[in-house]
Enzyme design. Structure first.
Site, short mmCIF file in Angstrom:
data_model
loop_
_atom_site.label_atom_id
_atom_site.label_comp_id
_atom_site.label_asym_id
_atom_site.label_seq_id
_atom_site.Cartn_x
_atom_site.Cartn_y
_atom_site.Cartn_z
N GLY A 115 0.78 -1.24 0.00
CA GLY A 115 0.00 0.00 0.00
C GLY A 115 0.81 1.28 0.00
O GLY A 115 0.22 2.36 0.08
N PRO B 91 4.85 -4.64 -1.22
CA PRO B 91 4.61 -3.50 -2.12
C PRO B 91 4.35 -3.96 -3.56
O PRO B 91 5.02 -4.87 -4.06
CB PRO B 91 5.92 -2.71 -2.04
CG PRO B 91 6.95 -3.71 -1.66
CD PRO B 91 6.26 -4.76 -0.83
N GLY B 92 3.39 -3.35 -4.20
CA GLY B 92 3.13 -3.59 -5.62
C GLY B 92 3.37 -2.30 -6.37
O GLY B 92 4.36 -2.11 -7.08
N TYR C 229 -11.31 5.35 -9.81
CA TYR C 229 -10.98 5.89 -8.48
C TYR C 229 -10.93 7.41 -8.45
O TYR C 229 -10.56 7.99 -7.43
CB TYR C 229 -9.61 5.38 -8.00
CG TYR C 229 -9.39 3.91 -8.05
CD1 TYR C 229 -10.18 3.04 -7.29
CD2 TYR C 229 -8.38 3.36 -8.82
CE1 TYR C 229 -9.95 1.67 -7.32
CE2 TYR C 229 -8.15 1.99 -8.85
CZ TYR C 229 -8.94 1.15 -8.10
OH TYR C 229 -8.71 -0.19 -8.12
N CYS D 224 -16.12 5.31 -26.22
CA CYS D 224 -17.46 5.88 -26.30
C CYS D 224 -18.04 6.05 -24.92
O CYS D 224 -18.96 5.33 -24.50
CB CYS D 224 -18.35 4.98 -27.14
SG CYS D 224 -17.68 4.77 -28.79
N TYR E 203 -1.38 -1.29 -11.98
CA TYR E 203 -2.84 -1.25 -12.10
C TYR E 203 -3.33 -0.54 -13.36
O TYR E 203 -4.44 0.02 -13.38
CB TYR E 203 -3.47 -0.62 -10.84
CG TYR E 203 -3.00 -1.31 -9.58
CD1 TYR E 203 -3.40 -2.62 -9.32
CD2 TYR E 203 -2.13 -0.70 -8.69
CE1 TYR E 203 -2.94 -3.29 -8.20
CE2 TYR E 203 -1.67 -1.37 -7.56
CZ TYR E 203 -2.08 -2.65 -7.32
OH TYR E 203 -1.62 -3.32 -6.21
C1 PLP Z 1 -3.01 -5.19 -3.55
C2 PLP Z 1 -2.28 -5.84 -2.45
C3 PLP Z 1 -0.96 -5.49 -2.20
C4 PLP Z 1 -0.22 -4.42 -2.97
O1 PLP Z 1 -0.79 -3.16 -2.81
P1 PLP Z 1 -0.02 -1.87 -3.40
O2 PLP Z 1 -0.90 -0.75 -3.10
O3 PLP Z 1 0.15 -2.11 -4.86
O4 PLP Z 1 1.30 -1.83 -2.71
C5 PLP Z 1 -0.30 -6.17 -1.18
N1 PLP Z 1 -0.92 -7.13 -0.46
C6 PLP Z 1 -2.19 -7.50 -0.68
C7 PLP Z 1 -2.80 -8.56 0.13
C8 PLP Z 1 -2.91 -6.86 -1.67
O5 PLP Z 1 -4.19 -7.22 -1.89
#
Ligand code: PLP
Length: 475
Positions: free
Chosen positions: A286, A329-330, A376, A403, A433
Site C-alpha cells: 500500500g 509492495p506492488g 478511483y 465511447c 494497475y
Molecule cells: C493489492 C495488495 C498489495 C499491494 O498493494 P499496493 O498498493 O500495490 O502496494 C499487497 N498485499 C495485498 C494482500 C494486496 O491485496
C-alpha cells in the site's frame, strides 16, 4: 516558459476564470520532468525528445506503435532492490524481513524473472499469476497465494507446486485448505488474513471496530480468535502468522502502526493463551507513489526504518519478540517505472458555463489501458514527449478514444498550447494497475509493455492484435 506573468487566474487557456484544481500549479517550464514522477533514466535529449534507457520515444513509437507502456528496467529493479535492502537492513538485528512483490500491480514472465533474480518473494491471486511467477523462476516457497474466494482448483495447484504461504481469508477456507492439503499429503503453511479495522486513504486513515468489506477475518466478535483455534486444530496446517493489508496509496506509517498493534495484540494473546508463538507477521503493501506534483512519497529506507521502529515499540509494549516481518509492495515498485506513450489526435477547446475554456486533448488509448481515473478519480500528470515546446501552457484534459464521457486519462494538466495532432504524449506512473486492469472496451486491442535498458528495447508483453480478439469470437 509557461505560466502567464499575472498568475494562474490569468493564465491562457481558461478565460481568466479558474478551473484549476488547487494542487496544480502552472509550470515555470512545461518541458521539465519532475524526478518524483518519472522513471530514473528518463530525460530529454538535445532535441527535447523524451528518452528512457537511452532510447527516444519517437523510435519507440515507430517500432512498437502507440499506445504502449514503456518500462524502465533499471528503475523497476532498482526500486525492488531498494525495498529488499531497506527492509533486510532495518530488520537485520531482529528476526529479519522479506519483501514480496504484489503481482497484481503488473506481472509477466520477464518481471517474475527479475523478482526471482533479485531475491524478492511474490504475491499472487490467481492460477495464472502463480503460473507466471513459477515460469519466471520464482521458487514456490517464496510465493504467497492471496484472495477472498480462491477456487479449490487453485488451492490444489498452489499446494502441488509447493507454495510458501496461503493467506487464508475466511473460516470456511481453513477447512477447505486443510482438506486439500490432506488429500495431497502435504502440510500447508498458512497466514490468517485479519481485518484490523484500519482503512487507509492516502493522507488519512479511518479506524473502526467493524469493517464492512469482503476481506479477512474480523478482529471483533471473536472471529479471528476462532480462526486461530481452527487452524491450530488441523494438523494439515502450519500457522505461520497473521496478515493485514490496510489499503493503498498510503504516505505515512500511522495506519501501519495501528494495524501492527492490533495484529500483535492477537499474536501475543495466542502465545499466552494457546502456547503458540507465530514466527512471522505480514503487514501487506500500500505504499504510495507520486502521480502528480502533489504527492510526496517516502523513500523505501525511511519506510523500512519507521516500520522497524514501530514494530520494536509495539512488541516491547506487549513484552514479545519481534516476529519476522513481510511487506508486500506492488505499486511502489512497478508504478513509477513505467509511462504510457500515446499519440495525440483531435484537440478541442470547449467553452464552460463559467466562461472558462477547457482544452480536450484526445489520445489513441484511454480507459481501456488506464481505468484508474474513471474508477478511483485518480489524478495523473503528463508531458509533451515528442519535442520540447516554448508555447504558453494551456490547462488541458487528456481524454481517450472510447465511447464514454468518463473516458479521461489526465483530468488536469498544463500542456504547451501548440501540442496537437501527431505529437506524442507521455503519462508517467502507469506501471501499476493500468496494463493489469486493461480491457478490450470498444474491441480495442490491449497495448504492449516494452522494457528499455542500456539503449535496447525489448517487448515484455506484445500488443494484442485484431486476430487475437477475433480468435476468441466463435463466429
Ligand atoms: C493489492 C495488495 C498489495 C499491494 O498493494 P499496493 O498498493 O500495490 O502496494 C499487497 N498485499 C495485498 C494482500 C494486496 O491485496
Amino acid at each position: 516558459m509557461a505560466a502567464h506573468e499575472a498568475g494562474e487566474l490569468h493564465a491562457p487557456g481558461y478565460g481568466g476564470v479558474t478551473a484549476v484544481p488547487s494542487w496544480l500549479r502552472p509550470p515555470t517550464d512545461a518541458n521539465e520532468l519532475l524526478p518524483t514522477l518519472w522513471p530514473g533514466t528518463a530525460a530529454r535529449d538535445l532535441a527535447g525528445v523524451l528518452t528512457v534507457g537511452g532510447v527516444d520515444v519517437a523510435t519507440l513509437a515507430g517500432r512498437f506503435g502507440t499506445p504502449a507502456f514503456i518500462l524502465d528496467e533499471v528503475d523497476f529493479r532498482g526500486r525492488a532492490l531498494a525495498f529488499a535492502e531497506a527492509f533486510s537492513g532495518a530488520f537485520g538485528g531482529l528476526a529479519g524481513a522479506g519483501v514480496h512483490y504484489a503481482s497484481k500491480a503488473f506481472t509477466c514472465t520477464g518481471v517474475a524473472r527479475w523478482i526471482a533474480e533479485d531475491g524478492l518473494g511474490l504475491d499472487v491471486c490467481s492460477a495464472v499469476e502463480l503460473a507466471i511467477g513459477l515460469r519466471g523462476g520464482v521458487p514456490a516457497e517464496r510465493i504467497t497465494l492471496h484472495g477472498n474466494n480462491k477456487p479449490d482448483g487453485e488451492i490444489r495447484r498452489a499446494l502441488e507446486a509447493g507454495i510458501g504461504r496461503i493467506a487464508v481469508d475466511s473460516l470456511a477456507e481453513i477447512d477447505r485448505v486443510a482438506d486439500i492439503a490432506g488429500e495431497l499429503g502435504v502440510r500447508a503453511r498458512v497466514l490468517l488474513r485479519i481485518t484490523v479495522g484500519v482503512e487507509a486513504h492516502t493522507h488519512e486513515y479511518v479506524s473502526t471496530a467493524h469493517e464492512d468489506q469482503k476481506f479477512g477475518l474480523s478482529l471483533s466478535g471473536g472471529v479471528a480468535d476462532e480462526g486461530i483455534r481452527r487452524v491450530l486444530a488441523r494438523p494439515e496446517l502450519e500457522l505461520r502468522g497473521l496478515h493485514s493489508h490496510i489499503g493503498s496509496q498510503i504516505f505515512d506509517t500511522g495506519g501501519f502502526e495501528v494495524a501492527a498493534r492490533r495484529l500483535l495484540t492477537l499474536h501475543a494473546r495466542t502465545a499466552i493463551e494457546r502456547g503458540y508463538a507465530m514466527p512471522e507477521i505480514d503487514l501487506g503493501g500500500g505504499y504510495g507513489i507520486a502521480y502528480t506534483s502533489a504527492h510526496d512519497p517516502l523513500e523505501p529506507k525511511t519506510l523500512a526504518d519507521q516500520m522497524a521502529e514501530l514494530m520494536v515499540h509495539e512488541c516491547r509494549a506487549l513484552g514479545i519478540d519481534v516476529p519476522r516481518v513481510t511487506v508486500e509492495p506492488g505499486r511502489a515498485i512497478a508504478g513509477p517505472s513505467t509511462f504510457t506513450l500515446y499519440r495525440v489526435g483531435t484537440v478541442k477547446d470547449v467553452q464552460l458555463d463559467s466562461g472558462a475554456t477547457r482544452r480536450y486533448v484526445s489520445v489513441d488509448g484511454g480507459m481501456s489501458d488506464n481505468i484508474r481515473t474513471a474508477l478511483y478519480g485518480a489524478d495523473y500528470s503528463c508531458t509533451l514527449a515528442s519535442r520540447a515546446s516554448s508555447a504558453p501552457a494551456v490547462l488541458s484534459r487528456v481524454v481517450g478514444r472510447h465511447c464514454e464521457s468518463g473516458d479521461v486519462v489526465v483530468r488536469d494538466e498544463f500542456l504547451p498550447g501548440d501540442a496537437g495532432h501527431g505529437d506524442l504524449l507521455a503519462v508517467p506512473g502507469t506501471g501499476a494497475y493500468c496494463r493489469s486492469m486493461a480491457s478490450n472496451y470498444n474491441q480495442v486491442p490491449r497495448p504492449p509493455v516494452v522494457s528499455v535498458r542500456d539503449r535496447k528495447a525489448r517487448v515484455l508483453v506484445r500488443r494484442e492484435t485484431e486476430e487475437d480478439l477475433l480468435a476468441l469470437d466463435e463466429g
